[in-house]
Motif scaffolding. Structure first.
Motif, short mmCIF file in Angstrom:
data_model
loop_
_atom_site.label_atom_id
_atom_site.label_comp_id
_atom_site.label_asym_id
_atom_site.label_seq_id
_atom_site.Cartn_x
_atom_site.Cartn_y
_atom_site.Cartn_z
N ILE A 80 -54.10 39.42 16.69
CA ILE A 80 -52.72 39.70 17.10
C ILE A 80 -52.40 41.17 16.86
N ASN A 135 -55.20 28.90 20.08
CA ASN A 135 -55.51 28.75 21.50
C ASN A 135 -55.32 30.08 22.23
N HIS A 136 -54.60 30.99 21.60
CA HIS A 136 -54.25 32.27 22.25
C HIS A 136 -54.81 33.48 21.51
N TYR A 137 -54.92 33.38 20.20
CA TYR A 137 -55.46 34.49 19.40
C TYR A 137 -56.46 33.93 18.39
N SER A 173 -44.49 33.30 28.33
CA SER A 173 -45.59 32.40 28.00
C SER A 173 -45.65 32.24 26.48
N THR A 174 -46.34 31.22 26.04
CA THR A 174 -46.50 31.00 24.59
C THR A 174 -47.18 32.21 23.95
N LYS A 175 -48.17 32.76 24.63
CA LYS A 175 -48.87 33.93 24.09
C LYS A 175 -47.92 35.11 23.92
N ASP A 176 -47.06 35.32 24.90
CA ASP A 176 -46.07 36.41 24.80
C ASP A 176 -45.10 36.17 23.66
N ILE A 198 -51.61 28.44 17.72
CA ILE A 198 -51.74 29.89 17.86
C ILE A 198 -53.18 30.25 18.21
#
Length: 219
Positions: A64, A56-58, A17-20, A54
């Motif tokens: 992070i 959107n996830h963190y 995933s993008t987050k990973d 970024i």
């Protein structure tokens, strides 16, 4: 007549995933340059997304780092032997307990990803209060308390000589800290395949030395 199954395997290989991807890229960059030297723009560029994506996830770069520390803590917890197995090994063979326990920990904590996180901790512990607090509480105080309890149990089982368990815990665990310092700070750029290559034989010899010094010989 045998009928051949020509149906193709349509299952797709696992894709991060993008987050990973953000997480893994951040681990890599932080371990090379340090947390402060890496920008969100650089992380986005390495992932292949816009910097704004970024968020959107963190929430921010600190988030992070928090995720990296939490992941590392979960790996630490997973590297411990289950309490039931630990008690059984201690009662059956203290030597085997030291061997299996050390090997389980070193194997779990010397993957490519965790080795990079060890390096991040080594860099940040000098000027990041949150990382220093994590190091003291989770990598020093908690293991020492655990080893104190283990040596206490061994004395209760009449497997080792009576002695101050705090001193035994400190004497045993201090060598592990030395190996960490040697590999991740002094010799980090040396061509070892992994921490496992450096640590396993040395830690096994140290455990044997400690146990031989304190165990009660069977009659």
């Amino acid at each position: 007549m045998k009928i051949l199954n020509n149906k193709k395997n349509t299952s797709k290989p696992y894709e991060k995933s993008t987050k990973d991807k953000i997480f893994d890229v951040s681990v890599d960059l932080f371990s090379k340059k340090g947390f402060d030297a890496v920008s969100m723009r650089e992380i986005g560029r390495e992932v292949g997304i816009r910097e704004s994506s970024i968020y959107n996830h963190y929430k921010n770069k600190e988030a992070i780092l928090d995720a990296i520390v939490n992941f590392f803590l979960s790996e630490l917890e997973a590297s411990s032997l289950p309490e039931e197995q630990m008690d059984e090994l201690i009662a059956t063979s203290p030597d085997m307990f030291f061997e299996i326990g050390a090997k389980t920990f070193i194997e779990r904590m010397s993957t490519p990803k965790t080795e990079k996180i060890w390096r991040i901790i080594s860099i940040e512990v000098f000027h990041n209060k949150k990382i220093r607090k994590f190091f003291v509480e989770e990598l020093l105080e908690t293991p020492l308390k655990s080893w104190e309890a283990i040596f206490t149990k061994m004395m209760e089982e009449n497997l080792i000589k009576q002695y101050d368990p705090k001193i035994l815990a400190r004497e045993y665990f201090s060598y592990a800290i030395f190996l960490y310092f040697e590999y991740f700070i002094l010799k980090y750029d040396t061509d070892y395949t992994s921490f496992m290559d450096l640590a396993w034989d040395k830690m096994a010899d140290h455990a044997k030395f400690i146990l031989d010094s304190i165990k009660i010989d069977s009659i």
